[in-house]
Scaffold this active site. Structure first.
Site, PDB file in Angstrom:
ATOM      1  N   CYS A 195       0.814  -1.221   0.000  1.00 29.05           N
ATOM      2  CA  CYS A 195       0.000   0.000   0.000  1.00 29.05           C
ATOM      3  C   CYS A 195       0.845   1.267   0.000  1.00 29.05           C
ATOM      4  O   CYS A 195       0.401   2.305  -0.472  1.00 29.05           O
ATOM      5  CB  CYS A 195      -0.934   0.009   1.207  1.00 29.05           C
ATOM      6  SG  CYS A 195      -0.093   0.197   2.786  1.00 29.05           S
ATOM      7  N   CYS A 212       5.182  -4.665   4.239  1.00 34.00           N
ATOM      8  CA  CYS A 212       6.569  -4.210   4.165  1.00 34.00           C
ATOM      9  C   CYS A 212       7.254  -4.243   5.528  1.00 34.00           C
ATOM     10  O   CYS A 212       8.285  -3.598   5.721  1.00 34.00           O
ATOM     11  CB  CYS A 212       6.579  -2.772   3.652  1.00 34.00           C
ATOM     12  SG  CYS A 212       5.752  -1.673   4.807  1.00 34.00           S
ATOM     13  N   GLY A 245       8.648  10.034  12.926  1.00 38.10           N
ATOM     14  CA  GLY A 245       8.215   8.727  12.401  1.00 38.10           C
ATOM     15  C   GLY A 245       7.915   8.766  10.914  1.00 38.10           C
ATOM     16  O   GLY A 245       7.790   7.730  10.284  1.00 38.10           O
ATOM     17  N   LYS A 263     -13.687   6.211  20.977  1.00 37.76           N
ATOM     18  CA  LYS A 263     -13.385   6.382  19.554  1.00 37.76           C
ATOM     19  C   LYS A 263     -14.279   5.431  18.784  1.00 37.76           C
ATOM     20  O   LYS A 263     -14.416   4.270  19.168  1.00 37.76           O
ATOM     21  CB  LYS A 263     -11.916   6.026  19.312  1.00 37.76           C
ATOM     22  CG  LYS A 263     -11.543   5.794  17.841  1.00 37.76           C
ATOM     23  CD  LYS A 263     -10.049   5.481  17.701  1.00 37.76           C
ATOM     24  CE  LYS A 263      -9.661   5.261  16.245  1.00 37.76           C
ATOM     25  NZ  LYS A 263      -8.235   5.078  16.024  1.00 37.76           N
ATOM     26  N   GLU A 298      -8.883 -10.861 -13.682  1.00 40.73           N
ATOM     27  CA  GLU A 298      -9.435 -11.731 -14.727  1.00 40.73           C
ATOM     28  C   GLU A 298      -9.454 -10.998 -16.068  1.00 40.73           C
ATOM     29  O   GLU A 298      -9.144 -11.570 -17.098  1.00 40.73           O
ATOM     30  CB  GLU A 298     -10.846 -12.187 -14.335  1.00 40.73           C
ATOM     31  CG  GLU A 298     -11.454 -13.148 -15.348  1.00 40.73           C
ATOM     32  CD  GLU A 298     -12.766 -13.757 -14.876  1.00 40.73           C
ATOM     33  OE1 GLU A 298     -13.046 -13.759 -13.664  1.00 40.73           O
ATOM     34  OE2 GLU A 298     -13.521 -14.248 -15.738  1.00 40.73           O
ATOM     35  N   ARG A 358     -25.549 -14.516 -13.415  1.00 39.39           N
ATOM     36  CA  ARG A 358     -25.339 -15.348 -12.230  1.00 39.39           C
ATOM     37  C   ARG A 358     -26.233 -14.877 -11.075  1.00 39.39           C
ATOM     38  O   ARG A 358     -26.770 -15.678 -10.326  1.00 39.39           O
ATOM     39  CB  ARG A 358     -23.866 -15.372 -11.825  1.00 39.39           C
ATOM     40  CG  ARG A 358     -23.556 -16.393 -10.759  1.00 39.39           C
ATOM     41  CD  ARG A 358     -22.065 -16.639 -10.610  1.00 39.39           C
ATOM     42  NE  ARG A 358     -21.551 -17.589 -11.562  1.00 39.39           N
ATOM     43  CZ  ARG A 358     -21.527 -18.915 -11.382  1.00 39.39           C
ATOM     44  NH1 ARG A 358     -21.996 -19.446 -10.260  1.00 39.39           N
ATOM     45  NH2 ARG A 358     -21.036 -19.712 -12.297  1.00 39.39           N
ATOM     46  N   GLU A 410     -15.506 -19.865  -4.531  1.00 40.24           N
ATOM     47  CA  GLU A 410     -16.493 -18.800  -4.347  1.00 40.24           C
ATOM     48  C   GLU A 410     -17.637 -19.139  -3.386  1.00 40.24           C
ATOM     49  O   GLU A 410     -18.121 -18.265  -2.667  1.00 40.24           O
ATOM     50  CB  GLU A 410     -17.094 -18.421  -5.704  1.00 40.24           C
ATOM     51  CG  GLU A 410     -16.071 -17.850  -6.664  1.00 40.24           C
ATOM     52  CD  GLU A 410     -16.635 -17.721  -8.059  1.00 40.24           C
ATOM     53  OE1 GLU A 410     -16.961 -16.608  -8.464  1.00 40.24           O
ATOM     54  OE2 GLU A 410     -16.762 -18.760  -8.737  1.00 40.24           O
TER      55      GLU A 410
HETATM   56  C1  LIG Z   1      -1.212   3.528   9.158  1.00 38.74           C
HETATM   57  C2  LIG Z   1      -1.405   4.727  10.010  1.00 38.74           C
HETATM   58  C3  LIG Z   1      -2.340   4.681  11.029  1.00 38.74           C
HETATM   59  C4  LIG Z   1      -2.542   5.814  11.830  1.00 38.74           C
HETATM   60  N1  LIG Z   1      -3.496   5.723  12.809  1.00 38.74           N
HETATM   61  C5  LIG Z   1      -3.742   6.806  13.568  1.00 38.74           C
HETATM   62  C6  LIG Z   1      -4.744   6.746  14.580  1.00 38.74           C
HETATM   63  O1  LIG Z   1      -5.356   5.706  14.813  1.00 38.74           O
HETATM   64  N2  LIG Z   1      -4.998   7.869  15.278  1.00 38.74           N
HETATM   65  C7  LIG Z   1      -4.316   9.033  15.057  1.00 38.74           C
HETATM   66  O2  LIG Z   1      -4.583   9.994  15.740  1.00 38.74           O
HETATM   67  N3  LIG Z   1      -3.353   9.106  14.128  1.00 38.74           N
HETATM   68  C8  LIG Z   1      -3.061   8.029  13.371  1.00 38.74           C
HETATM   69  N4  LIG Z   1      -2.096   8.106  12.404  1.00 38.74           N
HETATM   70  C9  LIG Z   1      -1.382   9.371  12.209  1.00 38.74           C
HETATM   71  C10 LIG Z   1       0.081   9.405  12.717  1.00 38.74           C
HETATM   72  O3  LIG Z   1       0.567   8.148  13.000  1.00 38.74           O
HETATM   73  C11 LIG Z   1       0.272  10.212  13.949  1.00 38.74           C
HETATM   74  O4  LIG Z   1      -0.201  11.487  13.756  1.00 38.74           O
HETATM   75  C12 LIG Z   1       1.729  10.231  14.435  1.00 38.74           C
HETATM   76  O5  LIG Z   1       1.720  10.451  15.789  1.00 38.74           O
HETATM   77  C13 LIG Z   1       2.612  11.250  13.746  1.00 38.74           C
HETATM   78  O6  LIG Z   1       3.915  11.173  14.258  1.00 38.74           O
HETATM   79  P1  LIG Z   1       5.239  11.117  13.384  1.00 38.74           P
HETATM   80  O7  LIG Z   1       6.384  11.150  14.283  1.00 38.74           O
HETATM   81  O8  LIG Z   1       5.204   9.969  12.447  1.00 38.74           O
HETATM   82  O9  LIG Z   1       5.066  12.430  12.542  1.00 38.74           O
HETATM   83  P2  LIG Z   1       5.917  12.987  11.344  1.00 38.74           P
HETATM   84  O10 LIG Z   1       5.294  12.538  10.061  1.00 38.74           O
HETATM   85  O11 LIG Z   1       7.341  12.677  11.495  1.00 38.74           O
HETATM   86  O12 LIG Z   1       5.652  14.538  11.538  1.00 38.74           O
HETATM   87  C14 LIG Z   1       4.338  15.040  11.526  1.00 38.74           C
HETATM   88  C15 LIG Z   1       4.286  16.542  11.686  1.00 38.74           C
HETATM   89  O13 LIG Z   1       4.616  16.921  12.992  1.00 38.74           O
HETATM   90  C16 LIG Z   1       5.617  17.921  12.999  1.00 38.74           C
HETATM   91  N5  LIG Z   1       6.440  17.714  14.178  1.00 38.74           N
HETATM   92  C17 LIG Z   1       6.884  16.520  14.642  1.00 38.74           C
HETATM   93  N6  LIG Z   1       7.540  16.716  15.795  1.00 38.74           N
HETATM   94  C18 LIG Z   1       7.519  18.030  16.053  1.00 38.74           C
HETATM   95  C19 LIG Z   1       8.027  18.851  17.102  1.00 38.74           C
HETATM   96  N7  LIG Z   1       8.682  18.333  18.112  1.00 38.74           N
HETATM   97  N8  LIG Z   1       7.812  20.163  17.034  1.00 38.74           N
HETATM   98  C20 LIG Z   1       7.149  20.716  16.003  1.00 38.74           C
HETATM   99  N9  LIG Z   1       6.659  19.995  14.989  1.00 38.74           N
HETATM  100  C21 LIG Z   1       6.824  18.677  15.021  1.00 38.74           C
HETATM  101  C22 LIG Z   1       6.327  17.736  11.681  1.00 38.74           C
HETATM  102  O14 LIG Z   1       6.930  18.910  11.234  1.00 38.74           O
HETATM  103  C23 LIG Z   1       5.205  17.326  10.775  1.00 38.74           C
HETATM  104  O15 LIG Z   1       4.524  18.416  10.269  1.00 38.74           O
HETATM  105  C24 LIG Z   1      -1.825   6.992  11.597  1.00 38.74           C
HETATM  106  C25 LIG Z   1      -0.871   7.040  10.578  1.00 38.74           C
HETATM  107  C26 LIG Z   1      -0.665   5.926   9.795  1.00 38.74           C
HETATM  108  C27 LIG Z   1       0.348   5.991   8.700  1.00 38.74           C
HETATM  109  S1  FES Z   2       3.319  -1.435   2.042  1.00 35.81           S
HETATM  110 FE1  FES Z   2       1.509  -1.453   3.194  1.00 35.81          FE
HETATM  111  S2  FES Z   2       2.276  -0.880   5.114  1.00 35.81           S
HETATM  112 FE2  FES Z   2       3.974  -0.624   3.865  1.00 35.81          FE
END
Ligand SMILES: Cc1cc2nc3c(=O)[nH]c(=O)nc-3n(C[C@H](O)[C@H](O)[C@H](O)COP(=O)(O)OP(=O)(O)OC[C@H]3O[C@@H](n4cnc5c(N)ncnc54)[C@H](O)[C@@H]3O)c2cc1C
Ligand code: FES
Ligand code: FES
Length: 1333
Positions: free
Chosen positions: A43, A51, A260, A422, A803, A881, A1262
């Protein structure tokens, strides 16, 4: 400034990258640079887990090595400096030794197509590295971020449960009832519950795991220095101190901080956003600190969610309960927050600063009164996280140079209560529809409100606090009056306009009230009984279960099948649960899928350019911006086609749209570049101008505009007029069934390799249809079919989606290869795949059913409409079908079914497991349930009364022979203890006001054959080599369904040799020509018979040599034959006799035979939120004499879970303009681990040989899918119980519940005082966010 070297380790080997590009993900690097293709792309957005890899690093604050799982698709390589990466290849292989995790998933049948398998393996492996003896719950939790579309999850869990210290398999040596071995005691001698033997498994030896690279360990104390990596467009700076970070932010106020990358990564990949400067703060100690202060716990902003969760869990265990109310609220949110892979890398600060309106944490932090410390060069301030913190959509109070340093989550106080709720479409790994944090503080010793905070996500463009409402309640007591006032206040204050983004307006508004009601009850429950009734409310015992948090119960599974007869030769594997032959290679990452084929030196990448409008004239195409992208090679379009641009099954499609587009996602052209990343950028650069035309989107639009493909299809029998006139009662209505995306884990993929000679081209394609791929490409290139070779090794799932629609990609790629003379590859991204390739047809059924007071049906008329989309494709067959399954299992003397294929401006809908059958049968069961309700009779009695009997004729005059539905029905009633449980359900419903249960038993009968008669043919080719080894080929493709395994079993039995001597390497147009697609569940029947015939020819030729040397071996006979110049190569061919039905003349026999089954399911719904839990399903399935019970049970469970997705979860949303809004796992929810029935019992009907198919077996792919309707109707029963209790007397007994029964539909159907407060007026001119199609 020169860029630094990036140093990391992969599977113990050091990698030094001098040109690290911040835009490169770990996944792209592993697959393309290092050639490690075991880690898969499913994805690209962190939503499927294909992955998954394990990352290990030395944590300087904790002073230890930590291991965690992560999504390689989101991890930028630049974030991996001094990190050790372990991929599936790094832990074991079939060449040396499989790791126990790999062995167990393979042997427990947890791998079908195998595309998800490496990700599953790595999630489990990481858990075991941290916890060698996990609990079952820990195992389940570690898979919250992994999806599988094939298996139905049960076998994966069961295999991995053998690692658990509780509930794992004890080999029958303990009193564990869940152990498969112990189940045996109750069963008859011929039935076996053991699909695998856990005693064969290698033990897990944690001391044998690869060590953390010593070189990295030596670096643990060396001071860190700032690093800089320069890519083509982006610079990544790794700051090593807070001062450096603040200086950098002052220099580059526009820079993004990435921890992250779970937000930023997605914005870059899917929203095409560019952030030229990225600063990583992950190394800075202050941002990773955890401090236990006097008022709360403070977390550095870069702390991962996983680490926050651990710290809070520890605090809850240690501190007095009254201090941890908030912590428990945060933990409740974390339980349903993403998967492990995301939580182990995503930061708490990232969640806050992203300021998503549906952030799960922000409402909780806001309601709790958390404090944020914000710093910049020379400034530092601490602010409360209140309603002022988010001034707008994705905005915060932070200035451009400021960063978030930390957040303090407060301890709660005596008299303070906190809850978090939630509701999402799916429990596991889903973003919220509405999410909230709620807090009340009472005056000391009273129930008088001192502070009240109710904060919500999903109700505005930012996290909001319901101020006006809460302010009015200060000093009020916690009682019914307050409840009513708050609900009325929230209904007014949290209004959503009818066109609000995200839709589901009434549902979301109702949820805010439901959540508050739950909070109100929870607080009452916590307050206990000591408060005087006049001031404080009283908790009605029947309301108590509304306060229970959603809990997962330990799974319990049984699979029963008939053992092979005593005396069957050990070499004869037919009837034995042989694991999928490729499962070990799938588990080790060695199995090769299309995109795993190593890149050719001069290979190019293709990306499709598609329409953004549903219906429009193309005015101009400007590629000048695309040409500027580095690596750009060319743009291909209709003008480049040497042969014909016309394509499609009905010659009604074009390979590239020329003048006009007829759906969003219509392919207009394609860019060809050196890499996939450049191709994505170049495709973005192609600018197209349109003249928009009126579009027809929905079935209703099509009916209004008389827009159909072909004439009406019709089938009828008896005298409808007479039937209705005799009926005691007539009910009419309609049912809508939404579409479904195939969501095969491997998206569409093609590699085309021009051979440079006489128009020859070789294509490697992920397709179920080699024949059409070949003929469409030949037609497009204007060459004979003999120049085109199409090869398929395996697919990562197909389900009908490959298919015909796979040809959309393969013809375009072939043209690009032809034009450039180079090999060209294209694997669609998930969002493109969902947009372009269509899915299951949405259906609308309008019915009128006549019946007697006894429940006997006497007349039925159903008008079926399907949304076919912008081309005919297979829509006619799908409707036929549906019409041939509109009776399901019931005898209806007077019947008429009509079908119309709506011609709309959506991507063409196509084949999908069940092929119209499930839609036809769901409509049948819908009116059947209404008949039962109207007659006031138990539904199971009415169903049984109307059921066909052996020898009956269907309405298409096919005699039912070997009709085992009554047998399956009786066995299922008995094994599920239906009647006793029905009483239990009634009792539960009386005792619980806001939770209701439903129980339902549903049969199915599924016709086996292609409806296009000539497709019921198959060929096989067998070569016997002089060493006795056999190379087998047949017309079918392997997409996970175990076809090749079954074919090897058939050949082994026919030739009387061990299966180890037989190998199938691929399906190819150059070995077996003119094949039918692998579809319609018949592939085993027809290819199996063709294989059998080929084997017979070989046997006949060997006969003289056997006679001459009766005690010789297979090898002796083969050698003798060879030396006597006898051909050891043979073909086999099979044609299903006497099938074919004409809708014109209403004559002929549509099906060779039927496959039958029955399922009984019990569910529990939460009437306040629309959540539901699948408690138990019992299935009895007639698959004849199973060729391979493990594979057949895998098909039953996999199909059932896919059906469960269709009927309860998976919802495609379209904008009013016909634009698909749900284009990936973040918005489109297929079933996850948590959705399968807690108790899942599957039994294959004993002693039921089918004389019409190979070795008395039956088709299985199926038929079981429809059995998931038992869950849909159990939900409907539960809703009925809720309506009977809550709604006023005007509520009708018959009510609408369209498919899928999502939380929104369930909640809206449970009419009560909260739903009535939340009805939104929709003006006529309102353009809602999404519409039904
Ligand atoms: C598969 C998936 C599922 C998710 N599920 C949820 C969920 O269930 N609920 C939910 O709420 N969110 C969810 N999220 C969203 C996400 O995971 C969260 O928002 C996460 O906490 C972001 O953190 P990060 O470190 O990855 O952010 P990054 O992508 O690294 O950064 C995000 C933003 O924050 C800013 N930032 C980061 N740290 C700082 C700092 N110290 N000071 C100022 N700016 C900062 C960055 O500049 C950027 O704009 C999901 C995301 C994915 C991909
Ligand atoms: S390819 Fe689906 S989680 Fe990374
Ligand atoms: S086996 Fe899991 S997706 Fe196919």
């Amino acid at each position: 400034m020169a860029a630094d070297e990036l140093v990391f380790f992969v599977n113990g080997k050091k990698v030094v990258e001098k040109n690290a590009d911040p835009e490169t993900t770990l996944l792209a690097y592993l697959r393309r640079k290092l050639g490690l293709s075991g880690t898969k792309l499913g994805c690209g957005e962190g939503g499927c887990g294909a992955c998954t890899v394990m990352l290990s690093k030395y944590d300087r604050l904790q002073n230890k090595i930590i291991h965690f799982s992560a999504n390689a698709c989101l991890a930028p390589i630049c974030s991996l400096h001094h990190v050790a990466v372990t991929t599936v290849e790094g832990i074991g292989s079939t060449k040396s030794r499989l790791h126990p995790v790999q062995e167990r998933i393979a042997k427990s049948h947890g791998s079908q197509c195998g595309f998800c398998t490496p990700g599953m393996v790595m999630s489990m492996y990481t858990l075991l590295r941290n916890q060698p003896e996990p609990t079952v719950e820990e195992i389940e939790n570690s898979f919250q971020g992994n999806l599988c579309r094939c298996t139905g999850y049960r076998p994966i869990l069961q295999g991995f449960r053998t690692f658990a210290r509780d509930g794992g398999c004890c080999g029958g040596n303990a009193d564990n009832q869940n152990c498969c071995m112990n189940q045996k005691k109750d069963d008859t001698v011929t039935q076996s519950p053991c699909l695998f033997n856990p005693e064969e498994f290698m033990p897990l030896d944690p001391t044998q795991e690869p060590i953390f690279p010593p070189e990295l360990l030596r670096l643990k104390d060396t001071p860190r220095k700032q690093l800089r990596f320069e890519g083509e467009r982006v610079t990544w700076i790794q700051a090593s101190t807070l001062k450096e970070l603040l200086d950098l932010k002052a220099q580059h106020p526009e820079a993004k901080l990435v921890v992250g990358n779970t937000e930023i990564g997605i914005e870059m990949k899917f929203k095409n956003m560019l952030f030229p400067v990225i600063v990583s703060p992950a190394w800075i100690p202050e941002l990773n600190l955890v401090e236990h202060g006097p008022e709360g716990i403070s977390f550095g902003a870069a702390c991962t969610l996983d680490s926050v969760e651990k710290t809070l869990k520890d605090a809850v265990a240690k501190l007095p309960a009254h201090q941890t109310e908030v912590f428990r609220g945060v933990l409740e949110q974390m339980r349903w927050f993403a998967g492990k892979q995301v939580k182990s890398v995503a930061s708490i600060g990232g969640n806050i600063i992203t300021a998503s309106p549906i952030s799960d944490l922000n409402p909780v932090f806001m309601a709790s009164g958390a404090k944020l410390t914000i710093v910049s060069r020379g400034t530092r301030r601490t602010v409360p996280m209140d309603h002022t913190f988010f001034p707008g959509y994705r905005k915060t109070l932070l200035g451009p140079e400021e960063i978030l340093l930390s957040i303090e989550i407060p301890y709660s106080r005596e008299g303070e209560f906190f809850s978090a709720f939630k509701q999402a479409s799916r429990r596991d790994d889903d973003i919220a529809k509405v999410t909230c944090g709620m807090r009340v503080l009472f005056q000391p010793g009273t129930t008088q409100v001192k502070e009240l905070a109710l904060c919500f996500g999903g109700m505005a463009d930012r996290t909001i606090s319901a101020f006006k409402t809460t302010r009015k309640q200060l000093s009020n007591f916690w009682n019914e009056k307050l409840l009513h006032e708050v609900c009325a206040g929230l209904a007014e204050e949290l209004y959503l306009p009818p066109d609000a983004p995200g839709g589901m307006v009434d549902f979301r508004r109702t949820l805010t009230l439901s959540f508050f009601f739950k909070f109100y009850l929870t607080v009452l429950h916590k307050l206990g009984k000591e408060h005087p009734e006049d001031k404080c409310g009283k908790l009605d015992p029947t309301f108590a279960s509304a306060t229970f948090l959603f809990q997962k119960d330990p799974p319990a599974n049984v699979q029963l099948f008939q053992e092979v007869p005593k005396g069957q030769s050990e070499e004869d594997t037919v009837g034995r649960p042989l694991p999928h032959l490729a499962s070990a290679m799938q588990a080790s990452g060695e199995a090769v899928y299309c995109d795993d084929i190593p890149r050719y030196e001069n290979e190019l990448s293709l990306r499709l350019v598609t329409s953004t409008l549903a219906h429009a004239k193309i005015k101009s195409i400007d590629i000048s911006e695309a040409q500027k992208v580095p690596g750009f090679v060319c743009f291909v379009s209709a003008d480049d086609i040497p042969g014909s641009n016309t394509t499609g099954l009905g010659d009604d499609e074009t390979i590239f749209a020329k003048d006009k587009v007829t759906c969003v996602g219509h392919i207009i052209g394609a860019v060809v570049t050196d890499t996939p990343e450049h191709a994505q950028r170049a495709a973005q650069g192609v600018k197209i101008t349109y003249e928009e035309l009126p579009a027809i989107i929905s079935i209703e639009d099509a009916i209004k505009n008389n827009s159909f493909w072909g004439p009406e299809l019709r089938i009828e029998k008896g005298d409808l007029k007479k039937g209705f006139s005799e009926a005691d009662n007539i009910v009419s209505g309609e049912l809508y069934i939404g579409g479904q995306d195939h969501f095969y884990l491997e998206t569409q993929c093609t590699i085309a390799v021009p051979k440079g000679e006489a128009g020859e081209m070789e294509l490697f394609v992920s397709t179920q249809n080699t024949n059409k791929t070949q003929s469409f490409v030949a037609n497009m290139l204007g060459v004979p079919a003999n120049r085109i070779v199409v090869r398929v090794k395996r697919m990562g799932g197909g389900f009908g989606g490959k298919e015909t629609r796979s040809t959309l990609v393969s013809t375009a790629v072939a043209l690009a290869a032809y034009k450039t003379g180079c090999p060209v590859r294209c694997m669609l991204d998930r969002d493109e795949d969902m947009l372009i390739t269509g899915g299951r047809h949405p259906f609308l059924g309008r019915y009128k059913v006549g019946f007697m007071k006894t429940g006997r049906i006497v007349a039925l008329e159903v008008e079926h409409y399907s949304n076919a989309g912008n081309s005919l494709d297979l829509s006619k067959g799908v409707m036929e079908r549906a019409l041939l399954h509109m009776d399901n299992c019931y005898r209806i003397p007077n019947i008429r079914g009509t079908g119309r294929l709506c011609k709309t401006n959506l991507s063409s809908n196509t084949a999908f497991r069940g092929f119209g059958g499930p839609q036809g049968m769901l409509i049948a069961e819908h009116w059947m349930s209404e008949v039962a309700v109207t007659c006031g009779l138990p539904a199971e009695e009415v169903r049984r009364k109307n059921m066909y009997k052996e020898g009956d004729l269907t309405y298409f005059d096919q005699k039912l022979e070997g009709f085992t539905v009554p047998r399956c029905w009786d066995e299922c009633l008995a094994s599920s203890q239906y009647h006793a449980r029905k009483n239990e359900v009634d009792k539960f419903n009386k005792e619980n006001c806001w939770k209701k249960r439903g129980l339902c038993i549903i049969p199915t009968k599924f016709g086996i054959s292609f409806l296009t008669p000539f497709l019921n043919q198959a060929g096989a080719l067998i070569h016997v080599y002089t060493d006795g080894s056999v190379l087998l080929t047949h017309g079918g493709t392997e997409m996970g369904q175990g076809l090749h395994t079954k074919m090897v079993q058939v050949a082994g039995k026919a030739l009387k040799i061990p299966t180890s001597k037989i190998y199938i390497s691929e399906t190819s147009t150059s070995t077996v020509p003119n094949t039918s697609p692998t579809a319609a569940s018949v592939s085993t029947d027809i290819n199996g018979q063709a294989v059998y015939e080929a084997c017979q020819t070989i046997l006949k030729r060997l006969e003289p040599f056997k006679r001459k040397n009766p005690s010789g071996s297979w090898e002796d006979w083969v050698t003798a034959a060879y030396q006597d110049a006898v051909s050891l190569s043979a073909t086999g061919f099979y044609k299903t006799p006497n099938v074919g039905y004409s809708f014109e003349t209403h004559s002929g026999k549509p099906f060779h035979y039927f496959t039958y089954g029955v399922a009984c399911s019990e569910v529990e719904i939460d009437c306040l939120t629309g959540d539901h839990k699948n408690l138990r399903t019992d299935i009895v399935m007639d698959v004849g004499s199973s060729l391979n019970p493990a594979i057949d049970i895998g098909q039953v469970e996999g199909a059932f879970v896919q059906g469960l997705g269709l009927f309860t979860l998976e919802e495609l949303h379209y904008s009013p303009e016909g634009n698909l809004l749900t284009r990936g796992p973040s918005t489109y929810k297929i079933p996850a681990f948590g959705n399968i029935p807690t108790e899942f019992r599957v039994s294959l009907l004993r002693d039921s040989p089918n004389k019409k198919a190979i070795y008395a077996s039956k088709a299985v792919g199926e038929p079981p899918l429809f059995l998931a309707a038992s869950i849909f109707f159990a939900i409907k029963d539960a809703i009925r119980a809720a309506r009977a209790q809550h709604a006023d007397n005007n509520t009708k007994a018959l009510f609408q519940l369209d498919s899928p029964a999502t939380p929104e539909k369930i909640r809206n159907a449970c009419v009560d005082k909260f739903t009535t407060l939340s009805v939104t007026d929709v003006p006529g001119n309102c353009k809602p966010w999404s519409r039904r199609v």
